[in-house]
Design a protein around this motif. Structure first.
Motif, PDB file in Angstrom:
ATOM      1  N   VAL A   1       0.746  -1.280  -0.013  1.00 25.10           N
ATOM      2  CA  VAL A   1      -0.050  -0.139   0.073  1.00 25.10           C
ATOM      3  C   VAL A   1       0.933   1.170  -0.224  1.00 25.10           C
ATOM      4  N   ARG A   2       0.388   2.398  -0.770  1.00 20.00           N
ATOM      5  CA  ARG A   2       1.390   3.344  -0.906  1.00 20.00           C
ATOM      6  C   ARG A   2       1.983   4.016   0.195  1.00 20.00           C
ATOM      7  N   ALA A   3       1.284   4.279   1.050  1.00 19.26           N
ATOM      8  CA  ALA A   3       1.775   4.688   2.590  1.00 19.26           C
ATOM      9  C   ALA A   3       2.759   3.953   3.331  1.00 19.26           C
ATOM     10  N   SER A   4       3.024   2.796   2.931  1.00 20.14           N
ATOM     11  CA  SER A   4       4.049   1.882   3.522  1.00 20.14           C
ATOM     12  C   SER A   4       5.351   2.009   2.720  1.00 20.14           C
ATOM     13  N   ARG A   5       5.425   2.542   1.516  1.00 17.26           N
ATOM     14  CA  ARG A   5       6.716   2.933   0.801  1.00 17.26           C
ATOM     15  C   ARG A   5       7.389   1.362   0.620  1.00 17.26           C
ATOM     16  N   THR A   6       6.369   0.237   0.499  1.00 12.89           N
ATOM     17  CA  THR A   6       7.107  -1.077   0.158  1.00 12.89           C
ATOM     18  C   THR A   6       6.849  -1.546  -1.166  1.00 12.89           C
ATOM     19  N   THR A   7       7.829  -1.752  -1.896  1.00  9.91           N
ATOM     20  CA  THR A   7       8.026  -2.244  -3.219  1.00  9.91           C
ATOM     21  C   THR A   7       7.390  -3.753  -3.170  1.00  9.91           C
ATOM     22  N   PRO A   8       7.411  -4.141  -4.389  1.00 11.78           N
ATOM     23  CA  PRO A   8       6.844  -5.767  -4.437  1.00 11.78           C
ATOM     24  C   PRO A   8       8.013  -6.446  -4.101  1.00 11.78           C
ATOM     25  N   THR A   9       9.220  -6.174  -4.464  1.00 10.79           N
ATOM     26  CA  THR A   9      10.465  -6.941  -4.179  1.00 10.79           C
ATOM     27  C   THR A   9      10.782  -7.054  -2.568  1.00 10.79           C
ATOM     28  N   ARG A  10      10.438  -5.797  -1.986  1.00  8.94           N
ATOM     29  CA  ARG A  10      10.686  -5.645  -0.444  1.00  8.94           C
ATOM     30  C   ARG A  10       9.566  -6.477   0.192  1.00  8.94           C
ATOM     31  N   ALA A  11       8.278  -6.452  -0.561  1.00  5.84           N
ATOM     32  CA  ALA A  11       7.290  -7.364   0.151  1.00  5.84           C
ATOM     33  C   ALA A  11       7.631  -8.919   0.127  1.00  5.84           C
ATOM     34  N   ARG A  12       8.138  -9.222  -1.011  1.00  9.11           N
ATOM     35  CA  ARG A  12       8.390 -10.761  -1.281  1.00  9.11           C
ATOM     36  C   ARG A  12       9.385 -11.186  -0.301  1.00  9.11           C
ATOM     37  N   ALA A  13      10.597 -10.162  -0.132  1.00  7.72           N
ATOM     38  CA  ALA A  13      11.486 -10.499   0.802  1.00  7.72           C
ATOM     39  C   ALA A  13      11.037 -10.570   2.272  1.00  7.72           C
ATOM     40  N   ILE A  14      10.022  -9.816   2.542  1.00  8.93           N
ATOM     41  CA  ILE A  14       9.409  -9.790   4.039  1.00  8.93           C
ATOM     42  C   ILE A  14       8.820 -11.116   4.041  1.00  8.93           C
ATOM     43  N   ALA A  15       7.726 -11.445   3.096  1.00  5.52           N
ATOM     44  CA  ALA A  15       7.400 -12.927   3.144  1.00  5.52           C
ATOM     45  C   ALA A  15       8.029 -14.016   3.263  1.00  5.52           C
ATOM     46  N   LEU A  16       9.206 -14.136   2.455  1.00  4.82           N
ATOM     47  CA  LEU A  16      10.073 -15.239   2.444  1.00  4.82           C
ATOM     48  C   LEU A  16      10.960 -15.275   3.680  1.00  4.82           C
ATOM     49  N   SER A  17      11.044 -14.084   4.341  1.00  7.82           N
ATOM     50  CA  SER A  17      11.865 -14.280   5.809  1.00  7.82           C
ATOM     51  C   SER A  17      11.052 -14.869   6.714  1.00  7.82           C
ATOM     52  N   ALA A  18       9.651 -14.644   6.720  1.00  8.01           N
ATOM     53  CA  ALA A  18       8.820 -15.123   7.909  1.00  8.01           C
ATOM     54  C   ALA A  18       8.880 -16.907   7.344  1.00  8.01           C
ATOM     55  N   ILE A  19       8.919 -17.172   6.094  1.00 11.51           N
ATOM     56  CA  ILE A  19       8.995 -18.686   5.852  1.00 11.51           C
ATOM     57  C   ILE A  19      10.384 -19.255   6.414  1.00 11.51           C
ATOM     58  N   ARG A  20      11.540 -18.382   5.896  1.00 13.45           N
ATOM     59  CA  ARG A  20      12.749 -18.866   6.418  1.00 13.45           C
ATOM     60  C   ARG A  20      12.873 -19.173   7.859  1.00 13.45           C
ATOM     61  N   GLU A  21      12.527 -18.336   8.528  1.00 13.97           N
ATOM     62  CA  GLU A  21      12.542 -18.037  10.098  1.00 13.97           C
ATOM     63  C   GLU A  21      11.810 -19.314  10.652  1.00 13.97           C
TER      64      GLU A  21
END
Length: 243
Positions: free
Chosen positions: A87-107
């Motif tokens: 969402v625009r207010a978060s300043r999160t790009t699709p690449t960054r969102a993907r990294a966040i989601a994958l870090s949850a799986i890795r952890e």
């Protein structure tokens, strides 16, 4: 709640009056089991020797590694979930969102020995993801649901911009009986949501559990694109918005 009220609720969970710090991306996973007529959630107890939240029950999770976003996946985020994360207010790009989601799986693999994805051939040069290659699991993001976001208030010695993601136990391709390769959590337990809220958990964890419990009551499948509560400090008060 005011900042002073938040400090009082958190008590000794975090040191206060630290120099200003920019929150770092983090992700945590609420892994839900819907068998037996009620929802249970996986939680682990942090070692009592840890400086940060010793002895507290927490969800698997940790700091996001931006390079996680380059790991191959069987399926990406559901478009409605990606839209919520970016969402625009978060300043999160699709690449960054993907990294966040994958870090949850890795952890979740590292701390609990649970590999979320699809059985099949997977190879990577990344040391942190070798467990997935060894056990023949390609990570998948399609089952993840973005259920909450919280930014640690200013003045803490550690500040995180944490995205709380949820998945169901059905999404786990492999469960390692010996647990994960790290030593972050000394006890892993499946608790009902009521039991989890009554356990020794951080204040924000109890709040998020309540949010997810309420959402599951009306949407037990956690449909994509659902409302996401966002907790942060704004004008010296702790506020809740919806993304």
């Amino acid at each position: 709640m005011s900042k002073a009220e938040v400090d009082k609720v958190e008590g000794a969970e975090m040191e206060t009056k630290a120099p200003p710090l920019r929150p770092r991306d983090a992700a945590t996973l609420l892994l839900l089991d819907r068998q037996g007529g009620e929802f249970r959630v996986l939680m682990g107890r942090r070692h009592s020797s840890h400086v940060f939240m010793p002895g507290k029950f927490v969800f698997p999770g940790g700091r996001t590694d931006p390079s996680d976003g380059r790991v191959l996946v069987a399926d990406g985020l559901h478009p409605e979930e990606e839209a919520k994360l970016t969402v625009r207010a978060s300043r999160t790009t699709p690449t960054r969102a993907r990294a966040i989601a994958l870090s949850a799986i890795r952890e979740t693999y590292e701390e609990a020995g649970l590999l979320i994805g699809n059985k099949g051939s997977f190879s990577t040069s990344r040391p942190d993801w070798q467990g997935f290659a060894e056990h023949g699991v390609m990570p998948s993001l399609t089952g993840l649901r973005f259920v909450a976001r919280a930014i640690t208030p200013p003045g803490r010695v550690r500040r995180f911009d944490t995205r709380f993601l949820a998945a169901f136990r059905d999404d786990v391709a492999v469960e390692l009986p010996q647990g994960g390769p790290t030593n972050e959590l000394e006890e892993l337990v499946w608790l009902s949501l009521d039991e989890a809220r009554a356990a020794d958990v951080p204040a924000i964890t109890r709040t998020i559990l309540g949010e997810v419990q309420q959402r599951l009551a009306g949407d037990p499948r956690l449909s994509p694109g659902g409302p996401v509560p966002f907790y942060r400090m704004l004008n010296n008060r702790f506020v809740r918005d919806l993304l």
